[in-house]
Scaffold this motif. Sequence first.
Motif, PDB file in Angstrom:
ATOM      1  N   SER A 178       0.846  -1.264  -0.171  1.00 57.08           N
ATOM      2  CA  SER A 178      -0.232   0.062   0.061  1.00 57.08           C
ATOM      3  C   SER A 178       0.841   1.216  -0.154  1.00 57.08           C
ATOM      4  N   SER A 179       0.394   2.189  -0.713  1.00 57.23           N
ATOM      5  CA  SER A 179       1.103   3.482  -0.730  1.00 57.23           C
ATOM      6  C   SER A 179       0.294   4.531  -0.005  1.00 57.23           C
ATOM      7  N   GLY A 180      -0.863   4.325   0.339  1.00 60.20           N
ATOM      8  CA  GLY A 180      -1.862   5.102   1.181  1.00 60.20           C
ATOM      9  C   GLY A 180      -2.696   4.391   1.972  1.00 60.20           C
ATOM     10  N   TYR A 181      -3.408   5.025   2.779  1.00 57.15           N
ATOM     11  CA  TYR A 181      -4.345   4.328   3.680  1.00 57.15           C
ATOM     12  C   TYR A 181      -5.807   5.188   4.078  1.00 57.15           C
ATOM     13  N   VAL A 182      -6.920   4.432   4.107  1.00 52.05           N
ATOM     14  CA  VAL A 182      -8.121   5.288   4.319  1.00 52.05           C
ATOM     15  C   VAL A 182      -8.859   4.405   5.512  1.00 52.05           C
ATOM     16  N   VAL A 183      -9.090   4.868   6.683  1.00 56.19           N
ATOM     17  CA  VAL A 183      -9.530   4.111   7.741  1.00 56.19           C
ATOM     18  C   VAL A 183     -11.052   4.633   8.263  1.00 56.19           C
ATOM     19  N   PRO A 210       0.270   8.508   3.095  1.00 61.74           N
ATOM     20  CA  PRO A 210      -0.968   9.301   3.502  1.00 61.74           C
ATOM     21  C   PRO A 210      -1.712   8.509   4.248  1.00 61.74           C
ATOM     22  N   VAL A 211      -2.011   8.897   5.535  1.00 62.51           N
ATOM     23  CA  VAL A 211      -3.144   7.951   6.252  1.00 62.51           C
ATOM     24  C   VAL A 211      -4.535   9.024   6.567  1.00 62.51           C
ATOM     25  N   VAL A 212      -5.616   8.704   5.879  1.00 56.68           N
ATOM     26  CA  VAL A 212      -6.619   9.247   6.382  1.00 56.68           C
ATOM     27  C   VAL A 212      -7.602   8.511   7.278  1.00 56.68           C
ATOM     28  N   LEU A 213      -8.105   9.244   8.240  1.00 52.57           N
ATOM     29  CA  LEU A 213      -8.859   8.643   9.273  1.00 52.57           C
ATOM     30  C   LEU A 213     -10.353   9.232   8.834  1.00 52.57           C
ATOM     31  N   VAL A 247      -1.611  11.628  10.783  1.00 51.73           N
ATOM     32  CA  VAL A 247      -2.913  11.276  10.461  1.00 51.73           C
ATOM     33  C   VAL A 247      -3.523  12.524  10.091  1.00 51.73           C
ATOM     34  N   HIS A 248      -4.633  12.301   9.026  1.00 48.67           N
ATOM     35  CA  HIS A 248      -5.528  13.287   8.586  1.00 48.67           C
ATOM     36  C   HIS A 248      -6.938  12.960   8.699  1.00 48.67           C
ATOM     37  N   ILE A 249      -7.787  13.581   9.668  1.00 47.38           N
ATOM     38  CA  ILE A 249      -9.267  13.326   9.663  1.00 47.38           C
ATOM     39  C   ILE A 249     -10.362  14.016   8.841  1.00 47.38           C
ATOM     40  N   THR A 250     -11.256  13.204   8.029  1.00 48.52           N
ATOM     41  CA  THR A 250     -11.953  13.924   7.388  1.00 48.52           C
ATOM     42  C   THR A 250     -13.396  13.117   7.084  1.00 48.52           C
ATOM     43  N   SER A 251     -14.470  13.877   6.834  1.00 51.43           N
ATOM     44  CA  SER A 251     -15.572  13.166   6.616  1.00 51.43           C
ATOM     45  C   SER A 251     -15.985  13.304   5.015  1.00 51.43           C
ATOM     46  N   ASP A 252     -15.034  13.969   4.205  1.00 50.29           N
ATOM     47  CA  ASP A 252     -15.342  14.211   2.609  1.00 50.29           C
ATOM     48  C   ASP A 252     -14.711  13.242   1.899  1.00 50.29           C
ATOM     49  N   PRO A 253     -15.286  12.408   1.138  1.00 50.76           N
ATOM     50  CA  PRO A 253     -14.602  11.350   0.124  1.00 50.76           C
ATOM     51  C   PRO A 253     -13.576  12.250  -0.757  1.00 50.76           C
ATOM     52  N   ILE A 254     -14.138  13.294  -1.117  1.00 53.39           N
ATOM     53  CA  ILE A 254     -13.231  13.977  -2.413  1.00 53.39           C
ATOM     54  C   ILE A 254     -11.952  14.531  -1.663  1.00 53.39           C
ATOM     55  N   GLU A 255     -12.186  15.059  -0.346  1.00 57.84           N
ATOM     56  CA  GLU A 255     -10.831  15.341   0.425  1.00 57.84           C
ATOM     57  C   GLU A 255     -10.030  14.291   0.843  1.00 57.84           C
ATOM     58  N   ALA A 256     -10.814  13.288   1.249  1.00 53.54           N
ATOM     59  CA  ALA A 256      -9.847  11.881   1.502  1.00 53.54           C
ATOM     60  C   ALA A 256      -8.931  11.550   0.609  1.00 53.54           C
ATOM     61  N   VAL A 257      -9.654  11.395  -0.760  1.00 54.75           N
ATOM     62  CA  VAL A 257      -8.726  10.744  -1.862  1.00 54.75           C
ATOM     63  C   VAL A 257      -7.897  11.817  -2.280  1.00 54.75           C
ATOM     64  N   ALA A 258      -8.080  13.216  -2.472  1.00 52.95           N
ATOM     65  CA  ALA A 258      -7.319  14.282  -2.778  1.00 52.95           C
ATOM     66  C   ALA A 258      -5.892  14.267  -1.812  1.00 52.95           C
ATOM     67  N   HIS A 340       7.830  12.922   7.824  1.00 54.24           N
ATOM     68  CA  HIS A 340       6.459  12.888   7.169  1.00 54.24           C
ATOM     69  C   HIS A 340       5.908  14.297   6.853  1.00 54.24           C
ATOM     70  N   LEU A 341       6.097  15.151   7.469  1.00 51.98           N
ATOM     71  CA  LEU A 341       5.921  16.669   7.179  1.00 51.98           C
ATOM     72  C   LEU A 341       6.555  17.096   6.249  1.00 51.98           C
ATOM     73  N   LEU A 342       7.954  16.830   5.942  1.00 56.00           N
ATOM     74  CA  LEU A 342       8.843  17.212   4.980  1.00 56.00           C
ATOM     75  C   LEU A 342       8.331  16.625   3.674  1.00 56.00           C
ATOM     76  N   VAL A 343       7.688  15.362   3.586  1.00 54.71           N
ATOM     77  CA  VAL A 343       7.201  14.823   2.282  1.00 54.71           C
ATOM     78  C   VAL A 343       5.942  15.656   1.981  1.00 54.71           C
ATOM     79  N   GLN A 344       5.195  15.912   3.024  1.00 55.23           N
ATOM     80  CA  GLN A 344       4.035  17.009   2.483  1.00 55.23           C
ATOM     81  C   GLN A 344       4.281  18.289   2.249  1.00 55.23           C
ATOM     82  N   ARG A 345       5.493  18.920   2.652  1.00 57.49           N
ATOM     83  CA  ARG A 345       5.976  20.017   2.204  1.00 57.49           C
ATOM     84  C   ARG A 345       6.406  20.157   0.726  1.00 57.49           C
TER      85      ARG A 345
END
Length: 350
Positions: A178-183, A210-213, A247-258, A340-345
């Motif tokens: 896996s290259s990313g995770y949505v939980v 990327p880890v999306v909760l 981790v990044h918490i969201t309730s929006d599928p579009i935001e999660a996948v982006a 992890h923050l460096l990668v996002q930057r």
Amino acid sequence: MLVGMTRRPRYRTGDIQLDESIKALVEQADLDGNHDLYTEIVTSAMRMGRERTDRGDVKIVNSALKELRNAFAVFAPYGDVRKCAVFGSARTAEDSEAYRMAREVGRLLADSDWMVLTGGGPGIMTAVVEGAGPEASFGVSIVLPFEPGGAEHAALFDGKNINFRYFFSRKLTLTKESSGYVVFPGGFGTLDETMELLTLMQTGKAPPSPVVLFEPPGDAYWRSWRHYVEVELLDGGLISPVDLDIVHITSDPIEAVAYVRDFYRVFHSIRHVGNKLYIRLNTDVSDEALDTLNAEFGDLLTCGTIERAEAAAVEVEDNDIPDLPRLRLRFNNAAHGRLHLLVQRLGQLA
């Protein structure tokens, strides 16, 4: 020259005649390189036998090796396609908002040319596959008496369903591929997978990803989890503040996948070579961006600076994407949350 053919195995039985027999067996097997590693695998089996290892222990090794070999073979044709693992409860009802959201996340990932990995069960796992479609889905299942299996269930994954006996080999496969995770919200199994994933990232045993909760609108599942972590772990000095930035918490599928997709706008992967960390990039960064990284993330370095670099010799030898641009740094191997923050930057500076 095939990779691994000139490398000598470092691990022997101690019996010269047996070691020579193992070497001859591997050489006669017409293997595609990696002779040193296959020699060591056979050597381990021989050593276990000579050490009179208990049959039950041998069964664990045998099953795990067979399961992993099969998993590698199933995933091999799709090695160049990014995959996102989606975790969540097997008990989620089909008429629930979480089920609908999981289906939408699966659809959006497939529309972004990603494939999905699930635990191969019902509930959230089936919803994701319904959204992504069988051709873009993998099932990484655990053999349990109360979850579906058989040919009908395997058809959900277009034949790409792998059954595991052991949780450890199943979880290894999920994180390796896996290259990313949505939980999504779930029970003990989902929390186990999530906490182990965060542990691997916190300790550098898994690469930055990327880890999306994900919690459906009106649900406070992951915000409640975060509150517990902040009060009991962070305030107690058991984790660092930066660990929660994984981790990044969201309730929006579009935001999660982006969030998952954009993590790799610039970043490709990392590799440790000796005391240096190589960050492989999809696109090079500007001089100004490199100056910014050095100003903001100098605390990650044991010495020197973050600099552009060619592929390391071992990367070239292994044909490990040597043509991609790279950054190189002497990483302190302690601040993986900051990495992890460096990668996002990197993506923000593009």
